[in-house]
Scaffold this motif. Structure first.
Motif, PDB file in Angstrom:
ATOM      1  N   ALA A 159      45.814 -36.010   1.313  1.00  0.00           N
ATOM      2  CA  ALA A 159      45.804 -34.552   1.439  1.00  0.00           C
ATOM      3  C   ALA A 159      46.002 -33.878   0.085  1.00  0.00           C
ATOM      4  O   ALA A 159      45.403 -32.843  -0.207  1.00  0.00           O
ATOM      5  N   MET A 160      46.842 -34.472  -0.749  1.00  0.00           N
ATOM      6  CA  MET A 160      47.122 -33.880  -2.058  1.00  0.00           C
ATOM      7  C   MET A 160      45.911 -33.934  -2.993  1.00  0.00           C
ATOM      8  O   MET A 160      45.786 -33.115  -3.903  1.00  0.00           O
ATOM      9  N   THR A 161      45.009 -34.882  -2.777  1.00  0.00           N
ATOM     10  CA  THR A 161      43.822 -34.927  -3.633  1.00  0.00           C
ATOM     11  C   THR A 161      42.937 -33.700  -3.441  1.00  0.00           C
ATOM     12  O   THR A 161      42.128 -33.377  -4.317  1.00  0.00           O
ATOM     13  N   SER A 162      43.123 -33.003  -2.334  1.00  0.00           N
ATOM     14  CA  SER A 162      42.342 -31.786  -2.105  1.00  0.00           C
ATOM     15  C   SER A 162      42.736 -30.673  -3.078  1.00  0.00           C
ATOM     16  O   SER A 162      42.025 -29.678  -3.201  1.00  0.00           O
ATOM     17  N   THR A 163      43.871 -30.847  -3.778  1.00  0.00           N
ATOM     18  CA  THR A 163      44.295 -29.835  -4.750  1.00  0.00           C
ATOM     19  C   THR A 163      43.677 -30.060  -6.127  1.00  0.00           C
ATOM     20  O   THR A 163      43.836 -29.222  -7.015  1.00  0.00           O
ATOM     21  N   PHE A 164      42.964 -31.173  -6.326  1.00  0.00           N
ATOM     22  CA  PHE A 164      42.428 -31.481  -7.655  1.00  0.00           C
ATOM     23  C   PHE A 164      41.502 -30.384  -8.156  1.00  0.00           C
ATOM     24  O   PHE A 164      41.544 -30.020  -9.338  1.00  0.00           O
ATOM     25  N   ASP A 165      40.624 -29.895  -7.278  1.00  0.00           N
ATOM     26  CA  ASP A 165      39.673 -28.867  -7.711  1.00  0.00           C
ATOM     27  C   ASP A 165      40.395 -27.626  -8.212  1.00  0.00           C
ATOM     28  O   ASP A 165      40.002 -27.024  -9.223  1.00  0.00           O
ATOM     29  N   GLY A 166      41.454 -27.223  -7.514  1.00  0.00           N
ATOM     30  CA  GLY A 166      42.223 -26.061  -7.935  1.00  0.00           C
ATOM     31  C   GLY A 166      42.925 -26.283  -9.261  1.00  0.00           C
ATOM     32  O   GLY A 166      42.933 -25.406 -10.137  1.00  0.00           O
ATOM     33  N   LEU A 167      43.522 -27.458  -9.424  1.00  0.00           N
ATOM     34  CA  LEU A 167      44.167 -27.780 -10.693  1.00  0.00           C
ATOM     35  C   LEU A 167      43.148 -27.802 -11.829  1.00  0.00           C
ATOM     36  O   LEU A 167      43.408 -27.294 -12.929  1.00  0.00           O
ATOM     37  N   ALA A 168      41.977 -28.382 -11.547  1.00  0.00           N
ATOM     38  CA  ALA A 168      40.935 -28.449 -12.569  1.00  0.00           C
ATOM     39  C   ALA A 168      40.462 -27.056 -12.972  1.00  0.00           C
ATOM     40  O   ALA A 168      40.204 -26.791 -14.159  1.00  0.00           O
ATOM     41  N   GLU A 169      40.363 -26.162 -11.997  1.00  0.00           N
ATOM     42  CA  GLU A 169      39.940 -24.790 -12.299  1.00  0.00           C
ATOM     43  C   GLU A 169      40.937 -24.108 -13.223  1.00  0.00           C
ATOM     44  O   GLU A 169      40.555 -23.396 -14.161  1.00  0.00           O
ATOM     45  N   VAL A 170      42.225 -24.335 -12.970  1.00  0.00           N
ATOM     46  CA  VAL A 170      43.268 -23.760 -13.819  1.00  0.00           C
ATOM     47  C   VAL A 170      43.177 -24.340 -15.225  1.00  0.00           C
ATOM     48  O   VAL A 170      43.217 -23.616 -16.226  1.00  0.00           O
ATOM     49  N   VAL A 178      48.315 -18.425 -13.309  1.00  0.00           N
ATOM     50  CA  VAL A 178      47.584 -18.061 -12.094  1.00  0.00           C
ATOM     51  C   VAL A 178      48.500 -18.126 -10.883  1.00  0.00           C
ATOM     52  O   VAL A 178      49.280 -19.076 -10.710  1.00  0.00           O
ATOM     53  N   ASP A 179      48.419 -17.112 -10.025  1.00  0.00           N
ATOM     54  CA  ASP A 179      49.235 -17.074  -8.809  1.00  0.00           C
ATOM     55  C   ASP A 179      48.930 -18.267  -7.921  1.00  0.00           C
ATOM     56  O   ASP A 179      47.801 -18.751  -7.855  1.00  0.00           O
ATOM     57  N   GLY A 180      49.943 -18.723  -7.180  1.00  0.00           N
ATOM     58  CA  GLY A 180      49.754 -19.815  -6.234  1.00  0.00           C
ATOM     59  C   GLY A 180      50.185 -21.155  -6.770  1.00  0.00           C
ATOM     60  O   GLY A 180      50.326 -22.113  -6.014  1.00  0.00           O
ATOM     61  N   GLN A 181      50.373 -21.239  -8.089  1.00  0.00           N
ATOM     62  CA  GLN A 181      50.865 -22.494  -8.654  1.00  0.00           C
ATOM     63  C   GLN A 181      52.383 -22.581  -8.518  1.00  0.00           C
ATOM     64  O   GLN A 181      53.079 -21.585  -8.575  1.00  0.00           O
ATOM     65  N   GLU A 223      57.963 -20.746 -16.617  1.00  0.00           N
ATOM     66  CA  GLU A 223      57.481 -19.914 -15.515  1.00  0.00           C
ATOM     67  C   GLU A 223      56.005 -20.160 -15.212  1.00  0.00           C
ATOM     68  O   GLU A 223      55.474 -19.605 -14.244  1.00  0.00           O
ATOM     69  N   GLU A 224      55.358 -20.958 -16.028  1.00  0.00           N
ATOM     70  CA  GLU A 224      53.941 -21.227 -15.806  1.00  0.00           C
ATOM     71  C   GLU A 224      53.763 -22.395 -14.841  1.00  0.00           C
ATOM     72  O   GLU A 224      54.717 -23.069 -14.457  1.00  0.00           O
ATOM     73  N   GLY A 225      52.516 -22.612 -14.428  1.00  0.00           N
ATOM     74  CA  GLY A 225      52.244 -23.562 -13.360  1.00  0.00           C
ATOM     75  C   GLY A 225      52.304 -25.020 -13.787  1.00  0.00           C
ATOM     76  O   GLY A 225      52.220 -25.367 -14.971  1.00  0.00           O
ATOM     77  N   PHE A 226      52.402 -25.882 -12.779  1.00  0.00           N
ATOM     78  CA  PHE A 226      52.535 -27.321 -12.995  1.00  0.00           C
ATOM     79  C   PHE A 226      51.369 -27.900 -13.788  1.00  0.00           C
ATOM     80  O   PHE A 226      51.540 -28.868 -14.542  1.00  0.00           O
ATOM     81  N   ALA A 227      50.178 -27.303 -13.642  1.00  0.00           N
ATOM     82  CA  ALA A 227      49.005 -27.823 -14.347  1.00  0.00           C
ATOM     83  C   ALA A 227      49.208 -27.844 -15.850  1.00  0.00           C
ATOM     84  O   ALA A 227      48.520 -28.590 -16.563  1.00  0.00           O
ATOM     85  N   ARG A 228      50.186 -27.085 -16.339  1.00  0.00           N
ATOM     86  CA  ARG A 228      50.402 -27.011 -17.782  1.00  0.00           C
ATOM     87  C   ARG A 228      50.867 -28.339 -18.376  1.00  0.00           C
ATOM     88  O   ARG A 228      50.810 -28.528 -19.598  1.00  0.00           O
ATOM     89  N   ILE A 229      51.301 -29.284 -17.549  1.00  0.00           N
ATOM     90  CA  ILE A 229      51.743 -30.561 -18.126  1.00  0.00           C
ATOM     91  C   ILE A 229      50.597 -31.275 -18.852  1.00  0.00           C
ATOM     92  O   ILE A 229      50.853 -32.159 -19.669  1.00  0.00           O
TER      93      ILE A 229
END
Length: 237
Positions: A159-170, A178-181, A223-229
């Motif tokens: 189920a978590m792999t479905s978030t890859f596209d969103g993370l990639a977009e960020v 971006v809101d939602g992260q 305060e920024e999103g997890f994708a920043r790692i």
């Protein structure tokens, strides 16, 4: 050029393959390889693949590099895929043969790109496996078998792999606000690390992710999103 004119190579590591090729060139097969096609399916680094392509060009050999995304038992069956880069002519003319082994994907003339994709995908796989093993080790002291844990882990991770596209977009957009992260401060893994220690297991797998998070927090991006790692990965400390 036809599949019948091609030589397919798949051995354990570049060292073995380099020795085999050197022997072939120095011996009776050396002359026969010139003007033929070589499809390399040995796992190599991008730099090694490009080095082999350069050798092939000097030797008069048309070269295609491949990365196998399958286990041996999967070859020729649904789910098997093989990534290719190098000579476009070789790829298209040998496509009927290549498609027998698995779904073929071509990434361009740069002979190192298939290897780069291959190793990048394997990196994601191994880190995921390490996370699963960590979780299995966490619950083991409570009497939970790895098999029982797997029945929960498999659907959750899928189920978590479905978030890859969103993370990639960020990541591609470069805006980590971006809101939602989930924010990096909220993503602290202290509770997981503490529970792991309480269970008496090692924390290396999770601590690695924690370090990536804290490098960004320490740089003022909490305060920024997890994708920043990804910035911690792109710019080693």
């Amino acid at each position: 050029m036809t599949p019948d004119d091609s030589v397919q190579v798949s051995v354990l590591g570049l060292g073995a393959m380099g020795t085999a090729l050197a022997g072939a060139l120095a011996g009776a097969l050396g002359g026969e390889l010139a003007g033929r096609t070589m499809i390399n399916l040995t796992t190599t680094s991008p730099a090694q693949s490009r080095e082999l392509a350069a050798w092939a060009e000097r030797a008069g050999v048309a070269y295609l590099d491949g990365g196998i995304m399958a286990t041996p038992s999967m070859i020729g069956r649904p789910g098997s895929s093989i990534l290719y880069s190098g000579s476009a002519d070789v790829f298209h003319e040998c496509r009927p043969l290549l498609d027998v082994w698995g779904t073929s994907a071509y990434f361009g003339e740069d002979a190192g790109l298939a290897s780069l994709y291959d190793l990048a995908l394997l990196a994601g796989m191994y880190v995921m496996f390490a996370g699963f093993m960590h979780g299995a080790a966490m619950v083991a002291p409570a009497g939970v078998t790895a098999g029982e844990f797997a029945t929960r882990a498999a659907p959750w991770l899928a189920a978590m792999t479905s978030t890859f596209d969103g993370l990639a977009e960020v990541v591609d957009g470069g805006d980590y606000t971006v809101d939602g992260q989930q924010s990096l401060k909220f993503s602290s893994l202290d509770d997981i690390l503490a529970a792991s220690s309480d269970q008496g297991i090692g924390t290396e797998a999770v601590a690695m992710v924690q370090r990536l998070i804290h490098r960004q927090i320490d740089a003022g991006h909490g305060e920024e999103g997890f994708a920043r790692i990804i910035e911690s990965i792109r710019q080693p400390g």
